[in-house]
Design a protein around this motif. Structure first.
Motif, PDB file in Angstrom:
ATOM      1  N   PRO A  60       1.454 -88.451  73.297  1.00 25.32           N
ATOM      2  CA  PRO A  60       2.928 -86.644  73.844  1.00 25.32           C
ATOM      3  C   PRO A  60       4.024 -87.281  74.199  1.00 25.32           C
ATOM      4  O   PRO A  60       4.407 -86.227  74.626  1.00 25.32           O
ATOM      5  N   ARG A 162       4.454 -78.959  66.363  1.00 24.55           N
ATOM      6  CA  ARG A 162       4.197 -79.296  67.401  1.00 24.55           C
ATOM      7  C   ARG A 162       4.164 -80.510  67.836  1.00 24.55           C
ATOM      8  O   ARG A 162       3.652 -81.347  69.157  1.00 24.55           O
ATOM      9  N   HIS A 256       6.638 -71.714  66.126  1.00 30.97           N
ATOM     10  CA  HIS A 256       5.979 -72.169  67.340  1.00 30.97           C
ATOM     11  C   HIS A 256       5.466 -70.072  67.026  1.00 30.97           C
ATOM     12  O   HIS A 256       3.865 -69.517  67.600  1.00 30.97           O
ATOM     13  N   ASP A 577      -6.765 -73.240  69.378  1.00 27.56           N
ATOM     14  CA  ASP A 577      -6.358 -74.443  69.059  1.00 27.56           C
ATOM     15  C   ASP A 577      -6.413 -74.989  70.721  1.00 27.56           C
ATOM     16  O   ASP A 577      -7.076 -74.975  71.209  1.00 27.56           O
ATOM     17  N   GLY A 578      -5.514 -76.277  70.562  1.00 27.52           N
ATOM     18  CA  GLY A 578      -5.566 -76.794  71.925  1.00 27.52           C
ATOM     19  C   GLY A 578      -4.138 -76.383  72.834  1.00 27.52           C
ATOM     20  O   GLY A 578      -5.285 -76.383  73.627  1.00 27.52           O
ATOM     21  N   ASP A 579      -4.669 -75.644  72.519  1.00 25.68           N
ATOM     22  CA  ASP A 579      -3.888 -74.070  74.092  1.00 25.68           C
ATOM     23  C   ASP A 579      -4.098 -73.429  74.423  1.00 25.68           C
ATOM     24  O   ASP A 579      -4.357 -72.223  75.178  1.00 25.68           O
ATOM     25  N   THR A 581      -5.686 -70.680  71.838  1.00 27.87           N
ATOM     26  CA  THR A 581      -5.182 -69.396  72.067  1.00 27.87           C
ATOM     27  C   THR A 581      -5.896 -68.950  70.949  1.00 27.87           C
ATOM     28  O   THR A 581      -6.527 -70.129  70.497  1.00 27.87           O
ATOM     29  N   ALA A 602       0.156 -70.324  77.450  1.00 25.29           N
ATOM     30  CA  ALA A 602       1.020 -70.449  76.106  1.00 25.29           C
ATOM     31  C   ALA A 602       1.347 -69.328  75.104  1.00 25.29           C
ATOM     32  O   ALA A 602       1.391 -69.686  74.135  1.00 25.29           O
ATOM     33  N   GLY A 637      -1.805 -79.170  63.809  1.00 25.08           N
ATOM     34  CA  GLY A 637      -1.769 -77.687  64.025  1.00 25.08           C
ATOM     35  C   GLY A 637      -1.629 -76.855  63.539  1.00 25.08           C
ATOM     36  O   GLY A 637      -1.096 -75.520  63.363  1.00 25.08           O
ATOM     37  N   ALA A 666      -0.141 -73.476  64.675  1.00 24.40           N
ATOM     38  CA  ALA A 666      -1.068 -73.482  66.109  1.00 24.40           C
ATOM     39  C   ALA A 666      -1.318 -75.023  66.656  1.00 24.40           C
ATOM     40  O   ALA A 666      -0.251 -75.806  66.479  1.00 24.40           O
ATOM     41  N   ALA A 667      -1.892 -75.019  68.261  1.00 21.03           N
ATOM     42  CA  ALA A 667      -1.098 -76.428  69.331  1.00 21.03           C
ATOM     43  C   ALA A 667      -2.700 -77.244  68.220  1.00 21.03           C
ATOM     44  O   ALA A 667      -3.416 -76.494  67.745  1.00 21.03           O
ATOM     45  N   ARG A 681      -7.076 -81.101  73.003  1.00 15.77           N
ATOM     46  CA  ARG A 681      -5.684 -81.331  72.657  1.00 15.77           C
ATOM     47  C   ARG A 681      -6.345 -82.837  72.020  1.00 15.77           C
ATOM     48  O   ARG A 681      -6.890 -83.461  72.549  1.00 15.77           O
TER      49      ARG A 681
END
Length: 682
Positions: A60, A162, A256, A577-579, A581, A602, A637, A666-667, A681
């Motif tokens: 990241p 992403r 996004h 998802d990874g956020d 959401t 997010a 994502g 998505a994240a 994540r």
């Protein structure tokens, strides 16, 4: 558009490496390589573009690395010489920066070594004007001539949405690599045209995605022509975020938040006409939905999806494939496995191990084994008696070898099994829809499986594990959710809170459970059949009473009221998802809902937990969607959905025939899912 004339550059940029000057001798193990290409807008060449070849950063916080630079001549052509990275999985991409439209005329003479004249350093991202086009070079065979245009830019922006930011492209494996490969499903970098997968069935003229993709390319072309850059960057800017600095980042921002300013962006795109066919009217959101159908004769009623550590999708399948919905079909005897780009994995589909008529239950455990719940689905008119076949689960090694016996793993109260989940310790859980119980398989050892009776739980269906290793299972027939401890001890029962015919369950990184409430749909187990479920659909003119999503805290306390907006129609599958959401698949309405989760950072400013991020009245609609059950998110994502039933289902063979992927929406999450927030994540 404006045509730019200038002197054709005849000298290519010398290769550069961050490790040393361009004239340094190649390091051991490095291979000299070259790539030529052309920068275009539509059919028109773009001269004077500063063309840079990058290697994406790893992790990241990784930093993209410059491999070579050049400049396009008056005919748009460029040539790059570089040293190929040692890592065969390195992601390479090209950016063509044209600066501001009024200052794009090519300069005389070759590009110089050292820092670029526009202020970049050899390892730095582009910093000049708003026109930046992109193309992904890796993930497919490099073409003899690389085309960089608006189509390849949209493909790169969505597939790597992403992983792309102002400092370049960077991310973790396998998500970054899989995303780069997926870009080639959208645009053909050898021609600058539509990629074969997007151009043909089950995509092509069968859905609006191809026209939408062209419209997005036209949107970027409004800036390349020099007329509407400021308007594009203003409209693409996500609420509460910085204004994107160039066309590539504008496309990333749209990916996004695809519902933001959708109509205004369409009106701007309509002023350009580079690429056809284009959309005739504004979409509710700019989600790019790709359909996958494998070999074209294997998917029939895909129920749910589970990803392994490499991002391959294992898919449960209700029925044996049959193209005619009026001809009866029996239960599927295969489990499907798709690569991250939608092709059959080697040897797939896989047979054996007791497979028959799998439903919603599928999971991948900590060791990479895939588990499938044999519900016994079959179309009306199949001559087989499903009862002996609906009492097992099947297990497969990562290569598709059946690990369960010919009759499947039996016992532990397994009757018409549906939802499955796995935890970090290796335990596999099964929701026994037909016996009102839960099966616990410790360490993935089916010989030690035991049944856990849960009084009051009727027709258990959805299953998910939280970060503490606890199982959450929905009771479709009891309007409840049951929490079971990691050791199998029932902990608490949750009722009320809007729970009404609940189906799927997903957990987030903080241990909250999110439950889809269909309101009306009875799952077809016990004394209920698939025909009863079809009857419950009725005329289906809109969302039904009780349609909602319930959030339950780790302590079993539910939110004061369920969430009822964001495009919810007949909620079925749920994914986080990874956020954190929340994404919800609908068994009607051809739409996906996206809700703000517990991480408000997010979400758009002012949007609170449970409120919609997708358009409140419609969600994210797509004519590529039918009746969706499973929804899951991969390490790149991408949001995958199962077209489980046809829009008008005939009970002889009601199955749908595609998976649908919302590209880059998505994240990313770490897979396989082993508890909480889509696994967190990657």
């Amino acid at each position: 558009m404006r045509r730019h004339r200038g002197v054709l550059l005849t000298a290519a940029l010398l290769a550069q490496l961050a490790a040393g000057p361009s004239h340094a001798a190649p390091a051991a193990g490095w291979e000299e390589a070259g790539q030529c290409g052309v920068v275009r807008s539509g059919d028109a060449p773009l001269g004077g573009a500063e063309v840079t070849l990058y290697q994406a950063g790893q992790g990241p916080g990784g930093r993209a690395r410059v491999l070579a630079r050049g400049r396009s001549g008056g005919d748009g052509r460029f040539s790059l010489d570089y040293r190929r990275p040692r890592d065969p999985r390195a992601v390479l991409y090209v950016l063509a920066d044209l600066g501001r439209p009024s200052a794009r005329a090519p300069q005389d003479g070759p590009a110089q070594d050292g820092p670029a004249q526009d202020g970049r350093t050899p390892d730095g991202p582009a910093q000049d004007g708003p026109v930046t086009l992109a193309a992904v070079l890796s993930g497919a065979g490099a073409p003899p001539e690389l085309v960089v245009n608006e189509r390849t830019t949209v493909a790169a922006a969505y597939a790597l949405a992403r992983f792309t930011g102002p400092d370049g492209v960077a991310g973790s494996s396998p998500g970054l690599q899989n995303g780069a490969a997926l870009a080639h499903n959208l645009a053909d970098t050898g021609t600058g045209g539509i990629a074969p997968l997007l151009a043909s069935a089950p995509n092509g003229a069968l859905t609006s995605t191809l026209a939408e993709f062209n419209t997005l390319a036209n949107l970027l072309a409004t800036c390349v022509s020099g007329d509407s850059c400021d308007r594009l960057l203003d409209l693409a800017r996500r609420p509460g975020r910085e204004r994107p600095r160039n066309t590539l980042l504008a496309a990333v921002d749209i990916a996004h938040d695809p519902g933001h300013n959708a109509a205004e962006l369409f009106a701007l795109a309509a002023t350009a006409d580079r690429y056809r066919p284009a959309l005739p009217a504004a979409p509710d959101a700019w989600t790019v939905a790709l359909r996958y159908d494998g070999n074209g004769h294997e998917l029939d009623g895909p129920g749910n999806i589970a990803f392994d550590a490499d991002g391959n999708a294992w898919v449960s399948n209700n029925y044996r494939y049959g193209p005619d919905p009026a001809v009866p079909v029996c239960g599927a005897d295969t489990v499907l496995k798709f690569t991250p780009t939608g092709q059959d994995a080697p040897g797939a589909p896989y047979r054996g191990g007791g497979l028959y008529g799998a439903g919603f239950g599928i999971t991948v455990d900590a060791k990479g084994s895939a588990w499938v719940a044999n519900f016994g689905f079959q179309g009306r008119g199949c001559p087989l008696n499903p009862m002996p076949l609906e009492r097992s689960v099947s297990q497969f090694a990562p290569d598709g070898t059946a690990l369960s016996p010919r009759e499947g793993w039996r016992g532990a109260g397994i009757v018409q099994p549906q939802g499955m989940a796995a935890d970090r310790s290796g335990t596999v859980w099964v929701a026994n829809c037909g016996s009102d119980s839960v099966a616990r398989i410790p360490d993935g050892d089916a010989t030690r499986a035991r049944e856990i009776a849960v009084p009051g739980l009727h027709k258990p269906f959805g299953a998910a594990v939280d970060p503490a290793g606890r199982l959450w299972v929905s009771g479709n027939g009891s309007d409840s959710v049951q929490v079971v401890g990691p050791d199998g001890s029932p902990e608490r029962t949750v009722t009320g809170a809007g729970l009404r015919r609940p189906l799927a369950v997903a957990t987030d990184s903080r241990g909250n459970a999110w439950v889809s409430n269909s309101g009306i749909l009875p799952v077809p187990c016990g004394d209920t059949t698939a025909a009863d479920l079809a009857d419950a659909l009725g005329g289906e003119d809109g969302p039904r009473p009780g349609t909602s999503v319930t959030m339950i805290g780790p302590d079993g306390t539910a939110a004061p009221a369920p969430f009822t907006n964001g495009g919810l129609f007949l909620p079925w599958g749920v994914a986080v998802d990874g956020d954190d959401t929340v994404w919800v698949a609908n068994f009607g309405g051809h739409r996906v809902a996206r809700l703000c989760g517990v991480d408000l950072s997010a979400c758009p400013p002012g949007v609170r937990t449970g409120e919609p991020i997708s358009p409140p009245d419609t969600g994210y609609t797509s004519d590529g969607l039918e009746r969706n059950t499973g929804i899951q998110i991969d390490p790149s994502g991408n949001v995958w959905l199962a077209n489980n039933w046809r829009t008008v289902p005939l009970q002889a063979n009601p199955g749908g025939h595609e998976l649908v992927v919302l590209v880059g929406a998505a994240a990313p999450v770490a897979t396989p899912l082993l508890g909480g927030g889509g696994g967190g994540r990657p």
